[in-house]
Design a protein around this motif. Structure first.
Motif, mmCIF file in Angstrom:
data_model
loop_
_atom_site.group_PDB
_atom_site.id
_atom_site.type_symbol
_atom_site.label_atom_id
_atom_site.label_comp_id
_atom_site.label_asym_id
_atom_site.label_seq_id
_atom_site.Cartn_x
_atom_site.Cartn_y
_atom_site.Cartn_z
ATOM 1 N N GLU A 1 0.784 -1.062 -0.088
ATOM 2 C CA GLU A 1 0.065 0.084 0.038
ATOM 3 C C GLU A 1 0.742 1.231 -0.034
ATOM 4 O OE1 GLU A 1 -3.598 -0.093 2.290
ATOM 5 O OE2 GLU A 1 -3.406 1.853 2.989
ATOM 6 N N LEU A 2 0.575 2.265 -0.750
ATOM 7 C CA LEU A 2 1.171 3.313 -1.083
ATOM 8 C C LEU A 2 0.263 4.901 -0.997
ATOM 9 C CD1 LEU A 2 4.089 4.819 -1.790
ATOM 10 C CD2 LEU A 2 3.309 4.427 -4.170
ATOM 11 N N LEU B 1 -3.736 0.237 7.547
ATOM 12 C CA LEU B 1 -3.764 -0.162 6.402
ATOM 13 C C LEU B 1 -5.418 0.196 5.704
ATOM 14 C CD1 LEU B 1 -2.237 -3.678 6.129
ATOM 15 C CD2 LEU B 1 -2.046 -2.066 4.342
ATOM 16 N N SER B 2 -5.528 0.908 4.503
ATOM 17 C CA SER B 2 -6.778 1.324 3.945
ATOM 18 C C SER B 2 -7.404 0.197 3.415
ATOM 19 C CB SER B 2 -6.561 2.547 3.072
ATOM 20 O OG SER B 2 -5.932 3.516 3.804
ATOM 21 N N GLY B 3 -6.750 -0.799 3.132
ATOM 22 C CA GLY B 3 -7.322 -2.072 2.106
ATOM 23 C C GLY B 3 -7.075 -3.012 2.782
ATOM 24 N N SER B 4 -7.074 -4.492 2.348
ATOM 25 C CA SER B 4 -6.833 -5.491 2.617
ATOM 26 C C SER B 4 -5.381 -6.035 3.013
ATOM 27 C CB SER B 4 -7.419 -6.683 1.876
ATOM 28 O OG SER B 4 -8.740 -6.383 1.561
ATOM 29 N N THR B 5 -5.156 -7.042 4.032
ATOM 30 C CA THR B 5 -3.834 -7.467 4.518
ATOM 31 C C THR B 5 -3.604 -8.724 3.596
ATOM 32 O OG1 THR B 5 -4.151 -6.703 6.448
ATOM 33 C CG2 THR B 5 -2.363 -7.964 6.000
ATOM 34 N N PRO B 6 -2.462 -8.803 2.803
ATOM 35 C CA PRO B 6 -2.094 -9.940 2.169
ATOM 36 C C PRO B 6 -1.858 -10.933 3.067
ATOM 37 C CG PRO B 6 -1.047 -8.108 1.267
ATOM 38 C CD PRO B 6 -1.384 -7.729 2.545
ATOM 39 N N PRO B 7 -1.807 -12.330 2.752
ATOM 40 C CA PRO B 7 -1.516 -13.421 3.545
ATOM 41 C C PRO B 7 -0.081 -13.677 3.645
ATOM 42 C CG PRO B 7 -2.052 -14.459 1.388
ATOM 43 C CD PRO B 7 -2.130 -12.785 1.313
ATOM 44 N N PHE B 8 0.798 -13.208 3.043
ATOM 45 C CA PHE B 8 2.307 -13.379 3.282
ATOM 46 C C PHE B 8 2.736 -12.533 4.260
ATOM 47 C CE2 PHE B 8 1.687 -10.838 -0.703
ATOM 48 C CZ PHE B 8 2.379 -9.665 -0.181
ATOM 49 N N GLY B 9 3.437 -12.997 5.361
ATOM 50 C CA GLY B 9 4.300 -12.549 6.184
ATOM 51 C C GLY B 9 3.570 -11.366 6.956
ATOM 52 N N LEU B 10 4.567 -10.619 7.884
ATOM 53 C CA LEU B 10 4.046 -9.387 8.606
ATOM 54 C C LEU B 10 4.408 -8.254 7.935
ATOM 55 C CD1 LEU B 10 5.648 -10.281 12.093
ATOM 56 C CD2 LEU B 10 3.228 -10.683 11.230
ATOM 57 N N HIS B 11 3.715 -7.203 8.119
ATOM 58 C CA HIS B 11 3.870 -5.847 7.246
ATOM 59 C C HIS B 11 4.159 -4.671 8.382
ATOM 60 C CE1 HIS B 11 1.695 -7.866 4.208
ATOM 61 N NE2 HIS B 11 2.137 -6.738 3.431
ATOM 62 N N MET C 1 -1.878 17.473 -4.731
ATOM 63 C CA MET C 1 -2.394 16.171 -5.619
ATOM 64 C C MET C 1 -1.741 14.965 -4.730
ATOM 65 S SD MET C 1 1.001 16.623 -8.307
ATOM 66 C CE MET C 1 0.546 18.278 -8.766
ATOM 67 N N ALA C 2 -2.324 13.926 -5.094
ATOM 68 C CA ALA C 2 -2.271 12.576 -4.277
ATOM 69 C C ALA C 2 -2.361 11.180 -5.120
ATOM 70 C CB ALA C 2 -3.126 12.497 -3.055
ATOM 71 N N ILE C 3 -1.395 10.347 -4.847
ATOM 72 C CA ILE C 3 -1.338 9.164 -5.251
ATOM 73 C C ILE C 3 -1.699 8.028 -4.140
ATOM 74 C CG2 ILE C 3 0.086 7.581 -6.572
ATOM 75 C CD1 ILE C 3 0.880 11.246 -6.729
ATOM 76 N N HIS C 4 -2.594 7.403 -4.472
ATOM 77 C CA HIS C 4 -3.083 6.102 -3.587
ATOM 78 C C HIS C 4 -3.138 4.820 -4.107
ATOM 79 C CE1 HIS C 4 -4.178 9.228 -0.624
ATOM 80 N NE2 HIS C 4 -4.780 9.747 -1.627
ATOM 81 N N VAL C 5 -2.129 3.850 -3.880
ATOM 82 C CA VAL C 5 -2.326 2.658 -4.290
ATOM 83 C C VAL C 5 -2.610 1.619 -3.048
ATOM 84 C CG1 VAL C 5 -1.085 0.581 -5.216
ATOM 85 C CG2 VAL C 5 -0.297 3.017 -5.916
ATOM 86 N N ILE C 6 -3.979 0.912 -3.013
ATOM 87 C CA ILE C 6 -4.541 0.197 -2.142
ATOM 88 C C ILE C 6 -4.940 -1.290 -2.606
ATOM 89 C CG2 ILE C 6 -6.468 0.072 -0.736
ATOM 90 C CD1 ILE C 6 -6.636 2.883 -0.649
ATOM 91 N N TRP C 7 -4.647 -2.295 -2.004
ATOM 92 C CA TRP C 7 -4.960 -3.660 -2.415
ATOM 93 C C TRP C 7 -6.260 -4.131 -1.713
ATOM 94 C CZ3 TRP C 7 -4.816 -8.416 0.320
ATOM 95 C CH2 TRP C 7 -5.281 -9.667 -0.696
#
Length: 537
Positions: free
Chosen positions: A88-89, A165-175, A224-230
């Motif tokens: 997420e960015l 986190l604004s989106g979901s948490t992937p299953p791999f490892g800690l963040h 301006m803003a750039i958001h990348v969410i999964w």
């Protein structure tokens, strides 16, 4: 320009072939809201979705990555996300001060002055989070022509509660989270140009054609803003936003608040973006009834006037949306006191009579009739040392320590590079209804080497603003009812102990003068010959 228009016309002819962009979806929207002080708030939103996409697992960074073939998603940004395994960015570049009391909460919460970057990344033994954070900063710095490379360990913190986190948490490892801000960063056309290149139609068609840099950067506030969410059920979502607050009263000759797209942007929407699944302009209708809007629509649904500019609609010619007040000769600014449009009003100052010590003061006013609990976050560079034993919480000049809880403080710590990390103060404030809570603490200002000062040392140093945020899973009626998000205070300008930089110049001039006199005298004595010259009559 002519060649770009030809390609857009050809794309319009083949609009039914949008099914070729399988797995990708693009939509755009413009939100326009007249404000009570005569200004106009505009928010552009461009959303591109990679359906079914998953962030890269950082544990396989040493292996070859899958091929990246995008039709609508920007390849330059996609390569950066895959290279550093970003889950997420969020990146914002803003100029000005957002007036929460008169403008309310912004459509996009990230309105901190300057540059703000934060990202969530998974942990891996192949490459640490700090190594990928450094590479991400440098890559984005080159992509957007900004000084993001300056967001090093001296400005990096991990406030996970304030920036979840604004989106979901992937299953791999800690963040892990990395956050940094640079309040002295300026926003200009060099940042807008690469921003527009990330759009499928660039600025040649669609709503992005309105983004005239001469008008956007003349606004009272712009960013301006750039958001990348999964999102697990959707995919990777890229959201590009641009916000600007215009002041038509200032630019009009008759001091009127009438506006239209041509007066705000000096441009109009001439053609739709053929790859956009939806393209609309939404105008928020003010509560007062003495206004008129054109083109007229049959009905205003929930106080909104929605205009469809997608290629599938009947839009065929340039359209200029306008709103005017025919019975208003000139706009009269509302007289204070005005009720704040947000549940919390925040003021933050630093004062003192010396360059070595000072007092940091924060005033929080609860405008709602209910008690409000809010998180309070300070991220101070090592330029200032917070003395926690002097922390005081007061209401009506009475100390109320019971209104502050969950206090966490991380002092500056030395890094491997020899620099000090910033300090981070985090607490939970409980503000009674219709009252003002004041926080104060003493600070010490650091002595820097003369080589560490910027070229404009006498101007001072910019300190990032404080952040107030709603608590997770809050049951507070005021916060849930208003739906407020993060509140940023303006940055502070602090005057540090500064050496007299004119002294080295004076020493150099004096030394050069003495050396010239001494060297010239000795040189003359060694090289000049004394002879007797006879003068004949």
């Amino acid at each position: 320009m002519h060649r770009a228009s030809v390609w857009i016309c050809l794309a319009c002819l083949f609009t039914p072939t949008l099914g070729l962009y399988r797995g990708e979806n693009y939509k755009e929207d413009l939100r326009i809201q007249p404000l009570r002080d005569g200004r106009v708030s505009t928010t552009f939103s461009f959303v591109t979705v990679l359906e079914g996409a998953v962030p890269r697992n950082p544990k396989v960074l040493g292996q070859p990555d899958e091929s990246q073939h995008y039709a609508l998603f920007p390849l330059t940004l996609g390569q950066i996300l895959r290279e550093y395994a970003i889950t997420e960015l969020h990146l914002t570049l803003n100029a000005g001060k957002w007036n929460y009391d008169n403008w309310g909460h912004p459509p996009e919460a990230g309105v901190s002055t300057g540059a703000e970057l934060w990202a969530w990344m998974g942990t891996s033994e192949l490459s640490t989070v700090d190594e990928r954070w450094s590479g991400l900063r440098n890559a984005l710095s080159g992509l957007f022509c900004a000084s993001l490379g300056s967001l090093d360990s001296r400005r990096t913190t991990s406030p996970t509660v304030a920036f979840p986190l604004s989106g979901s948490t992937p299953p791999f490892g800690l963040h892990e989270l990395r956050h940094a801000s640079l309040p002295s960063e300026n926003v200009c056309t060099e940042n807008l140009t690469p921003f527009l290149k990330l759009l499928p139609c660039k600025s040649h068609a669609g709503l992005a054609a309105l983004l005239n840099p001469q008008k956007v950067f003349d606004a009272d506030w712009h960013g301006m803003a750039i958001h990348v969410i999964w999102k697990e059920d959707v995919g990777v979502e890229l959201k590009l936003t641009l916000q600007a607050v215009f002041n038509p009263v200032r630019t009009s000759a008759g001091k009127r608040r009438d506006w239209n797209l041509q007066s705000l942007f000096d441009r109009s929407i001439e053609r739709s973006c053929p790859v956009a699944s939806s393209s609309s302009v939404t105008v928020i209708i003010p509560e007062e009834k003495n206004h008129q809007i054109t083109p007229k629509i049959p009905a205003h649904v929930d106080g909104l006037a929605v205009y469809d500019f997608s290629s599938s609609s009947n839009f065929t010619s340039p359209s200029n949306i306008a709103m005017y007040w025919p019975n208003e000769h000139s706009f009269q600014y509302p007289l204070p006191p005005l009720l704040s449009l947000t549940p919390l009003s925040v003021k933050r100052t630093i004062h003192g009579t010396t360059q070595t010590r000072g007092v940091l003061s924060v005033s929080v006013t609860n405008n709602s009739p209910q008690e409000v609990s809010a998180g309070y976050l300070e991220m101070m560079p090592a330029l200032l040392t917070l003395w926690m034993h002097t922390l005081k919480v007061e209401i009506n000049s009475q100390i109320r320590s019971d209104l502050l809880s969950g206090l966490k403080y991380h002092p500056p710590s030395p890094q491997s590079s020899g620099r000090l990390s910033p300090s981070m103060l985090q607490a939970v404030l409980t503000i009674p209804p219709k009252s003002t809570l004041k926080i104060s603490m003493e600070v010490n200002k650091a002595f820097l080497k003369y080589t560490e000062h910027p070229p404009d040392a006498m101007r001072g140093w910019d300190l990032p603003g404080a952040v107030f945020f709603p608590l997770p899973q809050s049951t507070n009626d005021a916060s849930s009812g208003h739906g407020w998000e993060r509140i940023y205070t303006p940055p502070l300008l602090v005057d540090l102990p500064t050496p007299d930089f004119s002294m080295p110049y004076n020493v150099i001039i004096l030394s050069c003068t003495l050396m010239t006199l001494i060297f010239g005298s000795v040189f003359n004595l060694l090289t000049r010959k004394w002879v007797v010259v006879e003068i004949q009559e």
